[in-house]
Design a protein around this motif. Structure first.
Motif, short mmCIF file in Angstrom:
data_model
loop_
_atom_site.label_atom_id
_atom_site.label_comp_id
_atom_site.label_asym_id
_atom_site.label_seq_id
_atom_site.Cartn_x
_atom_site.Cartn_y
_atom_site.Cartn_z
N ALA A 270 -2.87 3.11 -5.61
CA ALA A 270 -1.71 3.70 -6.13
C ALA A 270 -1.29 2.60 -7.05
CB ALA A 270 -0.96 3.72 -4.95
N GLU B 75 -1.69 -0.94 -3.19
CA GLU B 75 -0.74 -0.40 -4.39
C GLU B 75 -1.00 -1.71 -5.13
OE1 GLU B 75 3.38 -0.32 -3.54
OE2 GLU B 75 3.51 1.10 -5.53
N TYR C 207 -0.47 7.77 -12.46
CA TYR C 207 -1.67 7.61 -12.45
C TYR C 207 -2.21 8.19 -11.26
CZ TYR C 207 -5.22 3.97 -11.48
OH TYR C 207 -6.57 3.31 -11.34
N ARG C 208 -3.54 8.62 -11.33
CA ARG C 208 -4.20 9.44 -10.32
C ARG C 208 -5.38 8.60 -10.00
NH1 ARG C 208 -2.58 14.66 -9.94
NH2 ARG C 208 -1.40 15.28 -11.35
N LYS D 24 -3.93 3.73 0.64
CA LYS D 24 -4.16 3.22 -0.68
C LYS D 24 -3.64 1.59 -0.76
CE LYS D 24 -5.17 7.42 -3.08
NZ LYS D 24 -4.84 8.35 -4.17
N HIS E 269 0.83 -1.31 -0.03
CA HIS E 269 0.01 -0.12 0.07
C HIS E 269 0.97 1.17 -0.06
CE1 HIS E 269 0.80 -0.81 4.26
NE2 HIS E 269 0.70 0.29 4.58
N VAL E 270 0.42 2.43 -0.29
CA VAL E 270 0.91 3.64 -0.23
C VAL E 270 -0.10 4.64 0.38
CG1 VAL E 270 1.71 5.65 -1.70
CG2 VAL E 270 2.18 3.30 -2.73
N ASN F 227 0.97 13.95 -3.05
CA ASN F 227 1.11 12.59 -3.50
C ASN F 227 1.54 11.62 -2.74
OD1 ASN F 227 0.65 13.81 -5.89
ND2 ASN F 227 2.66 14.48 -6.33
N LEU G 198 4.52 10.83 -1.43
CA LEU G 198 5.76 10.20 -1.75
C LEU G 198 7.00 10.19 -1.21
CD1 LEU G 198 5.35 11.59 -5.41
CD2 LEU G 198 5.06 9.24 -5.02
#
Lengths: 357, 188
Positions: free
Chosen positions: A200, A131, A194-195, A129, A125-126, B96, B98
């Motif tokens: 993700a 992944e 990718y949105r 979300k 996951h990220v 994001n 990230l």
């Protein structure tokens, strides 16, 4: 950039050699120094001449490669032109990844299953979300890896939107990351964005076989992706010593590796080499006398998917990609709590979701 | 009119900052000196090197626009620049979520599998370190980036992350110690 000598490291990082330093400190520092500073500066960062005031300059930084010398009243007009051009380019990418409406195909054999996907202990996951991770390679002219990208894209598009995706045509003059390579019709996802509200996505192309050259390693894996790769996937021409380390995790498997939340597959569920390639007899109606291999073109396959049509010479391509996309879609639904409802309650997805554990 | 200064490389950062409103080459020189550090620092915060390059441009643009507000109150220009970069990266995190080690460096991962054995062994070693770093917390990863990519010393890092010099030194040392352990473990 070459790693520094131990003496040079001690000189530059003397403050890091304190009383807590262990015997491996110099080695770790040297590797960190080399690792962090080795990536060469891109040419777009050579020089800075900010001659544009305010908004136009801000617009400029969202476009690449950077151009730093537009001045005067032309700047704002140029910026608008560039934005419009950028939007058109984005629109073009979107059409490449439009692979038609989802179907209810679950198998060309009539028996839906998720057998190729296995539950694993890791739950990718990220943030919050789940992944989706795709590990592939380019240049092997592998119908499985190249075909899987079609299915991945078709599934991902139902949960969000992909951009910066390029089409790769059949041939030996295609380019990915600056390398020339041979390929089946597929997609270059190496620069993809990718949105999605739900998931993700990460694309990692492990290696590229250059036209007329050796394999080059392209993707740089880290964290869980690296661990999963070592445990489940294989790599070509690995030096013996490295291979031994990789094999410790378990038997070697094959690419593409697809991880969706806590499900992992090391080969596509439905897509096979023959989906994109077929053996065409040299002499018509010669039975089993052999022939030459022909590959479907990008536009033929793309059109067939968009219009949900079977291609006579490659009769399983469309149904297998659609079935595979549904398997991936179902596993994404499983990972993200069955959202959105419009996607996860389609009959094919509901049927596949019943097979999840 | 004053003669332009020909050798800007001989000037210190503070002199170049003072010169910038009168001579655009001055900021160019500041850019030349610090762009690599900023880019390397941002590489771990962005999904692709191209994005890191974009964000680096954004940072210098922001720095150029805010230069008049910069005052050297014990925080050197290079550290101030990294603070601007860190803020830009934090904005990006928020959007994001990230943090990536993928671009830690080309050298951290094998470049050419078919290369000589020595190169492979080195690449393998670097990859192990890379995996070990992936196990560190985000805070520790960033601390390493500030020290090794941005090239900042503990007092400068302390000013950026809002901790004491002592706390940063201690945390850096413990992080390296942890990495020594993880690095060794990943070799087993």
């Amino acid at each position: 950039m070459r790693a520094k000598t131990e003496e040079a490291v001690r000189q530059e990082y003397g403050d890091l050699f304190d009383e807590e330093a262990g015997p491996g400190r110099a080695r770790v520092i040297r590797a960190l120094d080399a690792g962090f500073r080795a990536t060469p500066l891109p040419s777009s960062l050579n020089g800075f001449r900010p001659e544009l005031p305010g908004t136009a300059a801000e617009c400029r930084i969202s476009l690449r490669p950077g151009r730093w010398t537009m001045a005067g009243p032309f700047a704002a007009v140029a910026a608008i032109v560039l934005i419009v051009a950028g939007s058109l380019a984005a629109g073009k990418s979107a059409s490449v990844v439009d692979l038609g409406k989802p179907t209810n195909d679950v198998s060309s054999t009539g028996f839906p299953s998720l057998d190729s996907f296995h539950r694993i202990g890791t739950n990718l996951h990220v943030g919050t979300k789940p992944e989706v991770l795709f590990l592939g390679e380019f240049g092997a002219v592998s119908g499985t890896v190249d075909g899987e990208r079609w299915a991945i894209i078709k599934a991902l598009q139902q949960f969000g939107s992909l951009s910066r995706v390029a089409a790769l045509q059949t041939g030996c003059d295609q380019r990915v990351a600056g390398y020339s390579l041979c390929t089946n019709p597929t997609f270059d996802l190496t620069r993809a964005r990718y949105r999605s509200k739900y998931i993700a996505f990460a694309d990692r192309e492990i290696a590229i076989l250059r036209t007329g050259g050796p394999w080059v390693k392209y993707a740089k894996l880290s964290g869980q992706a690296a661990v999963l790769y070592k445990r489940y996937a294989e790599i070509r021409n690995v030096p013996q010593r490295l291979k031994k380390i990789m094999e410790k995790g378990g038997p070697l498997a094959k690419l593409p590796m697809v991880v969706i939340g806590n499900y992992l597959a090391v080969q596509p569920h439905y897509i096979g080499q023959s989906d994109l390639q077929s053996s065409v007899p040299v002499t018509p109606n010669c039975g089993g006398c052999g022939g030459k291999s022909e590959t479907v073109s990008f536009s033929t396959l793309h059109d067939a998917l968009v219009h949900d049509r079977t291609i006579p010479e490659w009769p399983y391509a469309v149904i297998d990609i659609n079935s595979e996309a549904n398997v991936i879609t179902a596993l994404i639904c499983h990972a993200d709590g069955k959202k959105p409802t419009s996607v996860c309650t389609r009959p094919a997805i509901k049927q596949l979701l019943k097979l999840t554990k | 009119m004053q003669d332009p200064i020909h050798d800007l490389s001989a000037l210190g950062d503070a002199e170049l900052i003072a010169l910038t409103p009168r001579d655009s080459r001055a900021f160019d020189e500041l850019h030349r000196r610090h762009v690599q550090r900023v880019y390397h620092f941002l590489l771990i915060h962005t999904p692709t090197p191209e994005d890191a390059a974009d964000l680096t441009q954004h940072v210098f643009l922001r720095a150029w626009e805010s230069l008049r507000t910069y005052q050297d109150r014990g925080l050197p220009f290079r550290a101030w620049l990294i603070r601007v970069a860190r803020n830009a990266a934090i904005d990006m995190y928020r959007r994001n979520q990230l943090l990536t080690w993928d671009h830690l460096s080309e050298d951290m991962y094998p470049i050419d599998i078919g290369g000589p054995e020595a190169e492979s062994v080195r690449a393998e070693e670097l990859n192990q370190l890379r995996i070990a770093m992936g196990r560190l917390s985000r805070e520790k990863q960033e601390l390493l980036a500030l020290r090794f990519a941005a090239g900042l010393k503990a007092p400068e890092i302390a000013a950026i992350v809002g901790k004491s010099d002592y706390a940063v030194r201690k945390q850096l040392s413990r992080t390296l110690r942890e990495l020594e352990g993880l690095y060794g473990a990943s070799e087993d």
